[in-house]
Scaffold this motif. Sequence first.
Motif, mmCIF file in Angstrom:
data_model
loop_
_atom_site.group_PDB
_atom_site.id
_atom_site.type_symbol
_atom_site.label_atom_id
_atom_site.label_comp_id
_atom_site.label_asym_id
_atom_site.label_seq_id
_atom_site.Cartn_x
_atom_site.Cartn_y
_atom_site.Cartn_z
ATOM 1 N N LYS A 60 55.054 35.372 33.546
ATOM 2 C CA LYS A 60 54.999 36.841 33.582
ATOM 3 C C LYS A 60 53.902 37.353 32.643
ATOM 4 O O LYS A 60 53.140 38.257 33.007
ATOM 5 C CB LYS A 60 56.355 37.422 33.188
ATOM 6 N N TYR A 61 53.821 36.758 31.474
ATOM 7 C CA TYR A 61 52.788 37.167 30.519
ATOM 8 C C TYR A 61 51.393 36.859 31.058
ATOM 9 O O TYR A 61 50.476 37.685 30.963
ATOM 10 C CB TYR A 61 52.998 36.465 29.179
ATOM 11 N N LEU A 62 51.217 35.690 31.662
ATOM 12 C CA LEU A 62 49.918 35.317 32.225
ATOM 13 C C LEU A 62 49.544 36.238 33.391
ATOM 14 O O LEU A 62 48.380 36.623 33.543
ATOM 15 C CB LEU A 62 49.940 33.866 32.704
ATOM 16 N N ASP A 63 50.522 36.598 34.210
ATOM 17 C CA ASP A 63 50.261 37.498 35.341
ATOM 18 C C ASP A 63 49.747 38.852 34.864
ATOM 19 O O ASP A 63 48.943 39.494 35.542
ATOM 20 C CB ASP A 63 51.545 37.704 36.164
ATOM 21 N N GLU A 64 50.195 39.257 33.694
ATOM 22 C CA GLU A 64 49.803 40.575 33.164
ATOM 23 C C GLU A 64 48.540 40.517 32.307
ATOM 24 O O GLU A 64 47.895 41.546 32.086
ATOM 25 C CB GLU A 64 50.952 41.149 32.326
ATOM 26 N N ASN A 65 48.158 39.329 31.851
ATOM 27 C CA ASN A 65 47.067 39.235 30.873
ATOM 28 C C ASN A 65 46.018 38.165 31.210
ATOM 29 O O ASN A 65 45.247 37.774 30.335
ATOM 30 C CB ASN A 65 47.646 38.928 29.486
ATOM 31 N N TYR A 66 45.961 37.716 32.463
ATOM 32 C CA TYR A 66 45.096 36.580 32.785
ATOM 33 C C TYR A 66 43.603 36.881 32.648
ATOM 34 O O TYR A 66 42.792 35.951 32.571
ATOM 35 C CB TYR A 66 45.399 36.046 34.194
ATOM 36 N N LEU A 67 43.224 38.153 32.585
ATOM 37 C CA LEU A 67 41.809 38.484 32.391
ATOM 38 C C LEU A 67 41.415 38.527 30.916
ATOM 39 O O LEU A 67 40.240 38.672 30.594
ATOM 40 C CB LEU A 67 41.483 39.830 33.055
ATOM 41 N N LYS A 72 42.499 34.478 38.992
ATOM 42 C CA LYS A 72 41.172 35.089 39.017
ATOM 43 C C LYS A 72 40.532 34.976 40.399
ATOM 44 O O LYS A 72 39.909 35.918 40.897
ATOM 45 C CB LYS A 72 40.281 34.436 37.964
ATOM 46 N N VAL A 73 40.678 33.809 41.012
ATOM 47 C CA VAL A 73 40.095 33.598 42.347
ATOM 48 C C VAL A 73 40.741 34.528 43.381
ATOM 49 O O VAL A 73 40.055 35.097 44.234
ATOM 50 C CB VAL A 73 40.244 32.118 42.770
ATOM 51 N N HIS A 74 42.047 34.697 43.291
ATOM 52 C CA HIS A 74 42.720 35.580 44.249
ATOM 53 C C HIS A 74 42.373 37.052 44.009
ATOM 54 O O HIS A 74 42.309 37.838 44.959
ATOM 55 C CB HIS A 74 44.230 35.355 44.207
ATOM 56 N N LEU A 75 42.133 37.422 42.761
ATOM 57 C CA LEU A 75 41.647 38.773 42.497
ATOM 58 C C LEU A 75 40.265 38.957 43.113
ATOM 59 O O LEU A 75 39.985 39.987 43.752
ATOM 60 C CB LEU A 75 41.582 39.028 40.991
ATOM 61 N N ALA A 76 39.393 37.973 42.942
ATOM 62 C CA ALA A 76 38.056 38.033 43.536
ATOM 63 C C ALA A 76 38.145 38.154 45.053
ATOM 64 O O ALA A 76 37.390 38.913 45.675
ATOM 65 C CB ALA A 76 37.251 36.794 43.146
ATOM 66 N N LYS A 77 39.065 37.436 45.651
ATOM 67 C CA LYS A 77 39.267 37.486 47.115
ATOM 68 C C LYS A 77 39.624 38.904 47.563
ATOM 69 O O LYS A 77 39.121 39.394 48.580
ATOM 70 C CB LYS A 77 40.368 36.504 47.501
ATOM 71 N N GLU A 78 40.470 39.575 46.787
ATOM 72 C CA GLU A 78 40.820 40.966 47.119
ATOM 73 C C GLU A 78 39.600 41.877 46.990
ATOM 74 O O GLU A 78 39.361 42.738 47.848
ATOM 75 C CB GLU A 78 41.926 41.458 46.188
ATOM 76 N N LEU A 79 38.823 41.686 45.931
ATOM 77 C CA LEU A 79 37.663 42.547 45.685
ATOM 78 C C LEU A 79 36.552 42.337 46.718
ATOM 79 O O LEU A 79 35.722 43.227 46.926
ATOM 80 C CB LEU A 79 37.111 42.289 44.276
ATOM 81 N N ALA A 133 32.388 38.860 40.327
ATOM 82 C CA ALA A 133 32.556 37.747 39.395
ATOM 83 C C ALA A 133 32.889 38.269 38.000
ATOM 84 O O ALA A 133 33.791 37.756 37.322
ATOM 85 C CB ALA A 133 31.293 36.895 39.362
ATOM 86 N N GLN A 134 32.181 39.290 37.577
ATOM 87 C CA GLN A 134 32.412 39.881 36.256
ATOM 88 C C GLN A 134 33.794 40.532 36.187
ATOM 89 O O GLN A 134 34.525 40.357 35.204
ATOM 90 C CB GLN A 134 31.328 40.904 35.951
ATOM 91 N N ASN A 135 34.150 41.278 37.238
ATOM 92 C CA ASN A 135 35.421 42.010 37.255
ATOM 93 C C ASN A 135 36.638 41.091 37.331
ATOM 94 O O ASN A 135 37.743 41.491 36.960
ATOM 95 C CB ASN A 135 35.451 42.990 38.424
ATOM 96 N N SER A 136 36.441 39.890 37.841
ATOM 97 C CA SER A 136 37.567 38.967 37.989
ATOM 98 C C SER A 136 37.580 37.878 36.918
ATOM 99 O O SER A 136 38.317 36.906 37.027
ATOM 100 C CB SER A 136 37.581 38.346 39.395
#
Length: 261
Positions: A163-170, A209-216, A227-230
């Motif tokens: 849960k902590y990693l999901d909220e703070n992985y960036l 991070k990769v899945h965030l990039a996929k959404e973006l 790349a920077q945003n994720s």
Amino acid sequence: MKSDIFKNPKLDFIELRYVEDIEDCVKMHLHEELTITAIKKGSLTLIFNDTSITVKPNEIAIINSQIPHSATTNEKSKDGYILYLKKDYLKNLDFNFSSAFELIKNKNIYKSFIKLCDCLLDIKISLIEKEENLYLFCLAFFSFEQTEQNYKEESILAMNIKKYLDENYLEEFILDELALKFDLTVVHLIRVFKKEFGLPIHSYILNKKVHLAKELLSSNISISQIAQNSGFFDQSHLNRSFKRIFQITPKEYQKNIFSKC
């Protein structure tokens, strides 16, 4: 002579030196840290007060702290790695190396060590990945003891870490900081998480991070900005990580999205 050094104040218990063209070190000296060394080509002879050992490719040598030694090479000696580990760090793993030195003739251990060294020297790899790879190497290689907790308690703990990693992985943090937050040793932190989810912590973060990039990639943002945003080091880092998981580059993925709009 090409030489690279990994040293970071956040990981002050470790230092790694890589030397392409290895030179003789004929003066007897000693280190305060435990030393692990390996060579890719030729040979390296470590000389102690009353004996010597010769290190060849596919072998690693361990030298305890405060053990005087010198070193000589042959004309083919190239690509040497020297890893220094502080004794306090090893105590955290309940590891006690009592010998003055030891030569390990194991190809798999050698490969794991070279892989760790390459990871530490790669400036595009995050600190948490470097740190976790170091711990995993040490845990696989060194003997240690650990008190097992109740499975249910560990499962709940692992979910809280997730849960902590999901909220703070960036965010940029190291394993010591994460372990401190959950009042754990780093060893326990790594074991609990991997036991529950089957992934090292740095791999889980990379996946996020990769899945965030996929959404973006569904937007009109440039891939370099994505790349920077994720949370990636740069676009090439994103490309490698994205293709490893989705078997397609970000550019190819984005192109396929917009070609069907």
